[in-house]
Design an enzyme around this catalytic site. Sequence first.
Site, PDB file in Angstrom:
ATOM      1  N   ALA A  17       0.872  -1.171   0.000  1.00  0.00           N
ATOM      2  CA  ALA A  17       0.000   0.000   0.000  1.00  0.00           C
ATOM      3  C   ALA A  17       0.911   1.223   0.000  1.00  0.00           C
ATOM      4  O   ALA A  17       2.070   1.145   0.438  1.00  0.00           O
ATOM      5  CB  ALA A  17      -0.899  -0.010   1.231  1.00  0.00           C
ATOM      6  N   GLY A  67       0.485  -4.949   0.910  1.00  0.00           N
ATOM      7  CA  GLY A  67      -0.706  -4.985   0.067  1.00  0.00           C
ATOM      8  C   GLY A  67      -0.497  -5.776  -1.221  1.00  0.00           C
ATOM      9  O   GLY A  67      -1.458  -6.282  -1.801  1.00  0.00           O
ATOM     10  N   GLU A  81      -1.106  -9.286  -0.266  1.00  0.00           N
ATOM     11  CA  GLU A  81      -2.553  -9.406  -0.024  1.00  0.00           C
ATOM     12  C   GLU A  81      -3.342  -9.424  -1.330  1.00  0.00           C
ATOM     13  O   GLU A  81      -4.349 -10.125  -1.450  1.00  0.00           O
ATOM     14  CB  GLU A  81      -3.009  -8.256   0.884  1.00  0.00           C
ATOM     15  N   GLU A  93       4.271  -4.992   7.570  1.00  0.00           N
ATOM     16  CA  GLU A  93       3.549  -3.864   8.190  1.00  0.00           C
ATOM     17  C   GLU A  93       3.976  -3.560   9.612  1.00  0.00           C
ATOM     18  O   GLU A  93       4.029  -2.394  10.013  1.00  0.00           O
ATOM     19  CB  GLU A  93       2.034  -4.131   8.167  1.00  0.00           C
TER      20      GLU A  93
HETATM   21  N1  COA Z   1       4.601   3.119  -0.935  1.00  0.00           N
HETATM   22  C1  COA Z   1       4.981   4.259  -1.521  1.00  0.00           C
HETATM   23  N2  COA Z   1       6.066   4.359  -2.300  1.00  0.00           N
HETATM   24  C2  COA Z   1       6.807   3.262  -2.452  1.00  0.00           C
HETATM   25  C3  COA Z   1       6.482   2.046  -1.850  1.00  0.00           C
HETATM   26  C4  COA Z   1       5.308   2.001  -1.063  1.00  0.00           C
HETATM   27  N3  COA Z   1       4.887   0.869  -0.490  1.00  0.00           N
HETATM   28  N4  COA Z   1       7.411   1.125  -2.179  1.00  0.00           N
HETATM   29  C5  COA Z   1       8.295   1.763  -2.966  1.00  0.00           C
HETATM   30  N5  COA Z   1       7.938   3.046  -3.125  1.00  0.00           N
HETATM   31  C6  COA Z   1       8.643   4.084  -3.880  1.00  0.00           C
HETATM   32  C7  COA Z   1       9.892   4.531  -3.164  1.00  0.00           C
HETATM   33  O1  COA Z   1       9.549   5.495  -2.173  1.00  0.00           O
HETATM   34  C8  COA Z   1      10.700   5.109  -4.289  1.00  0.00           C
HETATM   35  O2  COA Z   1      10.232   6.399  -4.594  1.00  0.00           O
HETATM   36  P1  COA Z   1      11.271   7.604  -4.881  1.00  0.00           P
HETATM   37  O3  COA Z   1      11.978   7.170  -6.147  1.00  0.00           O
HETATM   38  O4  COA Z   1      10.385   8.779  -5.079  1.00  0.00           O
HETATM   39  O5  COA Z   1      12.185   7.670  -3.705  1.00  0.00           O
HETATM   40  C9  COA Z   1      10.359   4.191  -5.458  1.00  0.00           C
HETATM   41  O6  COA Z   1       9.127   3.555  -5.109  1.00  0.00           O
HETATM   42  C10 COA Z   1      11.400   3.110  -5.699  1.00  0.00           C
HETATM   43  O7  COA Z   1      11.612   2.411  -4.482  1.00  0.00           O
HETATM   44  P2  COA Z   1      13.059   2.259  -3.808  1.00  0.00           P
HETATM   45  O8  COA Z   1      12.865   2.023  -2.333  1.00  0.00           O
HETATM   46  O9  COA Z   1      13.962   3.377  -4.195  1.00  0.00           O
HETATM   47  O10 COA Z   1      13.573   0.929  -4.519  1.00  0.00           O
HETATM   48  P3  COA Z   1      14.578  -0.158  -3.922  1.00  0.00           P
HETATM   49  O11 COA Z   1      14.890  -1.067  -5.049  1.00  0.00           O
HETATM   50  O12 COA Z   1      15.678   0.492  -3.185  1.00  0.00           O
HETATM   51  O13 COA Z   1      13.687  -0.970  -2.849  1.00  0.00           O
HETATM   52  C11 COA Z   1      11.722  -2.091  -1.978  1.00  0.00           C
HETATM   53  C12 COA Z   1      12.544  -1.686  -3.231  1.00  0.00           C
HETATM   54  C13 COA Z   1      10.417  -2.684  -2.481  1.00  0.00           C
HETATM   55  C14 COA Z   1      12.491  -3.091  -1.156  1.00  0.00           C
HETATM   56  C15 COA Z   1      11.440  -0.828  -1.151  1.00  0.00           C
HETATM   57  O14 COA Z   1      10.880   0.171  -2.003  1.00  0.00           O
HETATM   58  C16 COA Z   1      10.491  -1.041   0.000  1.00  0.00           C
HETATM   59  O15 COA Z   1      10.864  -1.580   1.009  1.00  0.00           O
HETATM   60  N6  COA Z   1       9.205  -0.573  -0.151  1.00  0.00           N
HETATM   61  C17 COA Z   1       8.236  -0.562   0.895  1.00  0.00           C
HETATM   62  C18 COA Z   1       7.734  -1.956   1.152  1.00  0.00           C
HETATM   63  C19 COA Z   1       6.723  -1.995   2.273  1.00  0.00           C
HETATM   64  O16 COA Z   1       7.008  -1.779   3.416  1.00  0.00           O
HETATM   65  N7  COA Z   1       5.487  -2.288   1.857  1.00  0.00           N
HETATM   66  C20 COA Z   1       4.421  -2.468   2.763  1.00  0.00           C
HETATM   67  C21 COA Z   1       3.570  -1.278   2.834  1.00  0.00           C
HETATM   68  S1  COA Z   1       2.195  -1.600   3.924  1.00  0.00           S
END
Ligand code: COA
Length: 257
Positions: free
Chosen positions: A66, A111, A114, A134
């Site tokens: 999400a 999400g 999910e 989460e």
């Molecule tokens: N919500 C909002 N934005 C998100 C996102 C999320 N769940 N997951 C990734 N993004 C965005 C990042 O903020 C980033 O934006 P930016 O370029 O403006 O900084 C872009 O997507 C790319 O992500 P980034 O983190 O730079 O890529 P990465 O390869 O270093 O890491 C992940 C990838 C998926 C491991 C990492 O993005 C992450 O941990 N995301 C969140 C996962 C999470 O906790 N999800 C559960 C939410 S309830």
Amino acid sequence: MTMSLIEQTEQAGVVTLTLNRPEALNALNTDLIAELGSVLAALEAHAGLRGVVLTGAGEKAFVAGADIAEMRDKTPEQARYFASQALTVLKRLETLPVPTVALVNGYALGGGCELALACDWAIATDNAFFAQPEVGLGIIPGFGGTQRLPRRVGPAMALDLITTGRRIDANEALRIGLVNRVIALDERDATIAELTKQFSRNGPNAMRAAKQAVHDGQDQDLDSALALETSLFALGFAGEEQREGMSAFLEKRKAAF
Ligand code: COA
């Protein structure tokens, strides 16, 4: 709302939906959830629909969760509304009358996991990662994860994943039954083509009835669920499809469904 976050292609009644919000790794924000709801509403009315494959654009993410940026400043009331909107859309996906397959190409976090769980079953590409992270953000899963994950993998494994937030790779997801198969990333198109072939040669009403029997039977005691199966089995003999399928077999030809 612009209708551009989801690409839709169709082959022989099998629709592939590709989530395409690359700047946020396909994170589910209000717009993407709403668009998915509209797309699913249209598919519900698609009489020739035989199956749905849900995947993410690109090679990195199915859905990275999400949208955290959108969620951060929500009040409890706004959070409840956000989750209930998403739950309604995921319910719509779950109850589509045709088989649905999540083709998880990369991160399926929060999400995203999910969303995959709201499909009937899932295939992972070998670069996929799953997690319910989460608790690390100070919340719990809110798009069905505390309920659908234990139903898929059992409560102990679900609580392992939900309380540690740890990431598992495609092979561990396969081992615990979160996904049914693992494929190489470059086999994505071929896999969709193969699923399309399989779904399109089966009786469409039979596939719908089979899904209904499995889904509706899950929440019933065994005797009631078996009675449901008998009713749906018998109903299959009321239409053209059963006669065509059996005649084709006996006449050594392909059924024309
Ligand atoms: N919500 C909002 N934005 C998100 C996102 C999320 N769940 N997951 C990734 N993004 C965005 C990042 O903020 C980033 O934006 P930016 O370029 O403006 O900084 C872009 O997507 C790319 O992500 P980034 O983190 O730079 O890529 P990465 O390869 O270093 O890491 C992940 C990838 C998926 C491991 C990492 O993005 C992450 O941990 N995301 C969140 C996962 C999470 O906790 N999800 C559960 C939410 S309830």
